[in-house]
Design an enzyme around this catalytic site. Structure first.
Site, PDB file in Angstrom:
ATOM      1  N   ASP A  38      56.495  22.509 -43.613  1.00 57.90           N
ATOM      2  CA  ASP A  38      57.602  22.476 -42.755  1.00 57.90           C
ATOM      3  C   ASP A  38      58.135  21.103 -42.251  1.00 57.90           C
ATOM      4  O   ASP A  38      57.030  20.322 -41.861  1.00 57.90           O
ATOM      5  CB  ASP A  38      57.113  23.255 -41.363  1.00 57.90           C
ATOM      6  CG  ASP A  38      58.143  23.276 -40.385  1.00 57.90           C
ATOM      7  OD1 ASP A  38      59.328  23.724 -40.658  1.00 57.90           O
ATOM      8  OD2 ASP A  38      58.012  22.722 -39.295  1.00 57.90           O
TER       9      ASP A  38
ATOM     10  N   THR B 239      54.797  18.529 -40.588  1.00 63.56           N
ATOM     11  CA  THR B 239      54.950  17.132 -41.234  1.00 63.56           C
ATOM     12  C   THR B 239      55.480  16.489 -39.636  1.00 63.56           C
ATOM     13  O   THR B 239      55.907  15.333 -40.130  1.00 63.56           O
ATOM     14  CB  THR B 239      55.568  17.091 -42.314  1.00 63.56           C
ATOM     15  OG1 THR B 239      56.910  17.429 -42.015  1.00 63.56           O
ATOM     16  CG2 THR B 239      55.234  17.626 -43.366  1.00 63.56           C
TER      17      THR B 239
ATOM     18  N   CYS C 286      48.216  23.925 -30.230  1.00 59.82           N
ATOM     19  CA  CYS C 286      48.567  23.510 -29.248  1.00 59.82           C
ATOM     20  C   CYS C 286      48.417  21.854 -29.173  1.00 59.82           C
ATOM     21  O   CYS C 286      48.087  21.204 -28.081  1.00 59.82           O
ATOM     22  CB  CYS C 286      47.564  24.157 -28.028  1.00 59.82           C
ATOM     23  SG  CYS C 286      48.515  23.842 -26.305  1.00 59.82           S
TER      24      CYS C 286
ATOM     25  N   TYR D 144      62.092  14.248 -37.818  1.00 63.47           N
ATOM     26  CA  TYR D 144      60.396  13.743 -37.984  1.00 63.47           C
ATOM     27  C   TYR D 144      60.357  12.411 -38.441  1.00 63.47           C
ATOM     28  O   TYR D 144      60.508  12.295 -39.777  1.00 63.47           O
ATOM     29  CB  TYR D 144      59.637  14.758 -38.813  1.00 63.47           C
ATOM     30  CG  TYR D 144      59.577  16.200 -37.895  1.00 63.47           C
ATOM     31  CD1 TYR D 144      59.781  16.401 -36.585  1.00 63.47           C
ATOM     32  CD2 TYR D 144      59.127  17.103 -38.691  1.00 63.47           C
ATOM     33  CE1 TYR D 144      59.925  17.598 -36.180  1.00 63.47           C
ATOM     34  CE2 TYR D 144      59.067  18.517 -38.148  1.00 63.47           C
ATOM     35  CZ  TYR D 144      59.306  18.739 -37.041  1.00 63.47           C
ATOM     36  OH  TYR D 144      59.376  19.851 -36.344  1.00 63.47           O
TER      37      TYR D 144
ATOM     38  N   SER E 262      50.533  25.635 -33.332  1.00 65.10           N
ATOM     39  CA  SER E 262      49.609  26.657 -33.335  1.00 65.10           C
ATOM     40  C   SER E 262      48.098  26.254 -32.753  1.00 65.10           C
ATOM     41  O   SER E 262      47.434  26.823 -32.485  1.00 65.10           O
ATOM     42  CB  SER E 262      49.422  27.141 -35.025  1.00 65.10           C
ATOM     43  OG  SER E 262      50.629  27.363 -35.589  1.00 65.10           O
TER      44      SER E 262
HETATM   45  P1  NAP Z   1      49.663  21.425 -34.010  1.00 63.21           P
HETATM   46  O1  NAP Z   1      49.823  21.955 -35.340  1.00 63.21           O
HETATM   47  O2  NAP Z   1      49.494  22.477 -32.813  1.00 63.21           O
HETATM   48  O3  NAP Z   1      48.519  20.150 -33.800  1.00 63.21           O
HETATM   49  C1  NAP Z   1      48.521  19.298 -34.632  1.00 63.21           C
HETATM   50  C2  NAP Z   1      47.228  18.354 -34.249  1.00 63.21           C
HETATM   51  O4  NAP Z   1      46.190  19.099 -33.966  1.00 63.21           O
HETATM   52  C3  NAP Z   1      47.217  17.235 -35.194  1.00 63.21           C
HETATM   53  O5  NAP Z   1      48.208  16.287 -35.466  1.00 63.21           O
HETATM   54  C4  NAP Z   1      45.692  16.814 -34.985  1.00 63.21           C
HETATM   55  O6  NAP Z   1      45.609  15.672 -33.762  1.00 63.21           O
HETATM   56  C5  NAP Z   1      44.945  18.099 -34.478  1.00 63.21           C
HETATM   57  N1  NAP Z   1      44.279  18.665 -35.641  1.00 63.21           N
HETATM   58  C6  NAP Z   1      44.898  18.940 -36.957  1.00 63.21           C
HETATM   59  N2  NAP Z   1      43.660  19.544 -37.725  1.00 63.21           N
HETATM   60  C7  NAP Z   1      42.736  19.206 -37.220  1.00 63.21           C
HETATM   61  C8  NAP Z   1      41.312  19.146 -37.465  1.00 63.21           C
HETATM   62  N3  NAP Z   1      40.852  19.777 -38.534  1.00 63.21           N
HETATM   63  N4  NAP Z   1      40.506  19.015 -36.341  1.00 63.21           N
HETATM   64  C9  NAP Z   1      40.856  18.646 -35.158  1.00 63.21           C
HETATM   65  N5  NAP Z   1      42.085  18.329 -34.898  1.00 63.21           N
HETATM   66  C10 NAP Z   1      42.953  18.708 -35.783  1.00 63.21           C
HETATM   67  O7  NAP Z   1      50.898  20.603 -33.483  1.00 63.21           O
HETATM   68  P2  NAP Z   1      52.224  20.316 -33.960  1.00 63.21           P
HETATM   69  O8  NAP Z   1      52.890  19.345 -34.628  1.00 63.21           O
HETATM   70  O9  NAP Z   1      53.087  20.617 -32.605  1.00 63.21           O
HETATM   71  O10 NAP Z   1      52.936  21.836 -34.606  1.00 63.21           O
HETATM   72  C11 NAP Z   1      52.822  21.963 -36.251  1.00 63.21           C
HETATM   73  C12 NAP Z   1      54.300  21.582 -36.740  1.00 63.21           C
HETATM   74  O11 NAP Z   1      54.768  22.534 -36.052  1.00 63.21           O
HETATM   75  C13 NAP Z   1      54.812  20.271 -36.625  1.00 63.21           C
HETATM   76  O12 NAP Z   1      54.209  19.511 -37.494  1.00 63.21           O
HETATM   77  C14 NAP Z   1      56.148  20.728 -37.107  1.00 63.21           C
HETATM   78  O13 NAP Z   1      56.259  21.037 -38.301  1.00 63.21           O
HETATM   79  C15 NAP Z   1      56.387  22.189 -36.265  1.00 63.21           C
HETATM   80  N6  NAP Z   1      56.958  21.745 -35.108  1.00 63.21           N
HETATM   81  C16 NAP Z   1      58.100  22.282 -34.941  1.00 63.21           C
HETATM   82  C17 NAP Z   1      58.957  22.228 -33.485  1.00 63.21           C
HETATM   83  C18 NAP Z   1      60.224  23.021 -33.430  1.00 63.21           C
HETATM   84  O14 NAP Z   1      60.683  22.631 -32.285  1.00 63.21           O
HETATM   85  N7  NAP Z   1      60.669  23.786 -34.383  1.00 63.21           N
HETATM   86  C19 NAP Z   1      58.230  21.568 -32.562  1.00 63.21           C
HETATM   87  C20 NAP Z   1      56.850  20.984 -32.735  1.00 63.21           C
HETATM   88  C21 NAP Z   1      56.143  21.256 -34.110  1.00 63.21           C
HETATM   89  P3  NAP Z   1      45.078  14.301 -34.416  1.00 63.21           P
HETATM   90  O15 NAP Z   1      45.898  13.919 -35.588  1.00 63.21           O
HETATM   91  O16 NAP Z   1      45.265  13.357 -33.299  1.00 63.21           O
HETATM   92  O17 NAP Z   1      43.684  14.566 -34.581  1.00 63.21           O
END
Ligand code: NAP
Length: 331
Positions: free
Chosen positions: A50, A18, A208, A55, A206
């Site tokens: 999560d 989220t 990127c 956030y 996951s």
């Molecule tokens: P991610 O899951 O690697 O990528 C998310 C992005 O991928 C979305 O915002 C979207 O971008 C794109 N996406 C999602 N579904 C899609 C689809 N069906 N088709 C095309 N593009 C798609 O990014 P993340 O936010 O870094 O990681 C996920 C989660 O991990 C976060 O939300 C958070 O809960 C957690 N996190 C934790 C930490 C930590 O330090 N613990 C750090 C980072 C993240 P668009 O909306 O621009 O299309």
């Protein structure tokens, strides 16, 4: 939806992230879209959500709380939130001092509107507070019944060992995707250590941070306030190198499995030994539909090797997610 267990509780192998729903680092997200996205996840069998206080500075937790109330059944959600960051002077810093953790726990429970957090994770290690001290505070939260299981995020093996000596450690949350593999490749890799010690691994980024979504192209501009404006992977000339790799991996995924690069990227994470859950960042319900194509098949070892070759050929100037590391607080 495939399932696994964290500290004995069944969770979906894809979890909704989220961060974007918080609305501050990925551009604005209308409240109704955010709540609909969370509800759509639960409808699809994704029970692990999560979130974190940082956030949207409380907003993501509040919206998750609203979704839980609208849905009506608390038990359909596995709520994983975090603590250990502070932004009170405008700069985000790690802060796992006892007082800070106590305040954060109460704030999270209030924003989420629930009595118990399923998994409370230390967001980042605070290098100025002994891990053992932090673990002791969290052990107290467990005893109070306000938290059901404890996790960490961005911790190395030594830090997890220190934590485990004081309190039961259920999970770790590191960055992990085809392009960011430090947990497999560092001198003391986190992933095999967690696998050997029964610690669940929830991977973040996951996809990127959308690079593996298959919808990006060279020259595209991100909105004001979108974290990808400063993410070094999304700046030229690197951006084109990564996009080339995505294109070639996409072609391979289509030809060999009939899958999109996005589906392949999700499966790739889940098929690495030791990964329990792949977090999937989404801000619109439609973005979750593709999680269906991640389920029920596997990537063979030869294809894994081929992917490594494509990445090595295309990405000649790789960079990790280190820019996400929060600051160090003033002592
Ligand atoms: P991610 O899951 O690697 O990528 C998310 C992005 O991928 C979305 O915002 C979207 O971008 C794109 N996406 C999602 N579904 C899609 C689809 N069906 N088709 C095309 N593009 C798609 O990014 P993340 O936010 O870094 O990681 C996920 C989660 O991990 C976060 O939300 C958070 O809960 C957690 N996190 C934790 C930490 C930590 O330090 N613990 C750090 C980072 C993240 P668009 O909306 O621009 O299309």
């Amino acid at each position: 939806m495939e399932r696994t267990k964290i500290a004995g509780v069944e969770v979906s192998r894809v979890g909704l992230g989220t961060w974007a729903i918080g609305g501050s680092e990925w551009g604005a997200v209308p409240e109704t879209d955010a709540v609909r996205t969370i509800l759509a996840a639960v409808e699809m069998g994704i029970n692990l959500i999560d979130t974190a206080p940082i956030y949207g500075k409380g907003r993501a937790e509040e919206l998750l709380g609203r979704a839980i109330r609208e849905h009506g059944r608390r038990d359909d959600f596995y709520v994983a939130t975090k603590c250990g960051l502070n932004w009170s002077d405008g700069r985000v810093v790690s802060d796992s001092r006892t007082k800070r953790l106590e305040i954060e726990l109460e704030d999270s429970l209030r924003r989420l509107g629930i009595d118990t957090i399923d998994l409370l994770q230390i967001h980042w290690p605070d290098t100025q507070t002994p891990v053992a001290e932090t673990a002791a505070v969290l052990a107290g939260f467990l005893q109070s019944g306000k938290v059901k299981a404890l996790g960490v995020s961005n911790f190395n093996v030594a830090q997890m060992q220190e934590f485990e000596a004081i309190a039961p450690l259920a999970s770790d949350q590191p960055p992990f995707n085809m392009f960011e593999r430090e947990i497999e490749t560092s001198d003391e890799p986190v992933l095999p250590w967690c696998a050997a010690n029964g610690i669940a691994v929830l991977t973040y980024s996951s996809l990127c941070r959308s690079m593996l979504g298959g919808r990006l192209e060279a020259g595209m501009k991100f909105e004001e306030g979108d974290v990808r404006r400063v993410d070094p992977k999304f700046q030229e000339p690197r951006f084109s190198q990564y996009l080339k790799a995505v294109e070639r991996i996409g072609a391979l995924a289509k030809e060999r499995f009939g899958k999109t690069v996005l589906e392949f990227a999700g499966r790739w994470v889940l098929d690495r030994n030791g990964v329990s859950v792949a977090l999937w960042g989404a801000r619109k319900p439609e973005q979750l539909i593709d999680t269906k194509g991640v389920m029920g098949w596997r990537i063979d070892a030869d294809t894994m090797v081929e992917v490594d070759g494509i990445i090595a050929e295309c990405v000649t100037d790789p960079v990790g997610p280190e820019y996400l590391t929060p600051g160090v607080r003033q002592a």
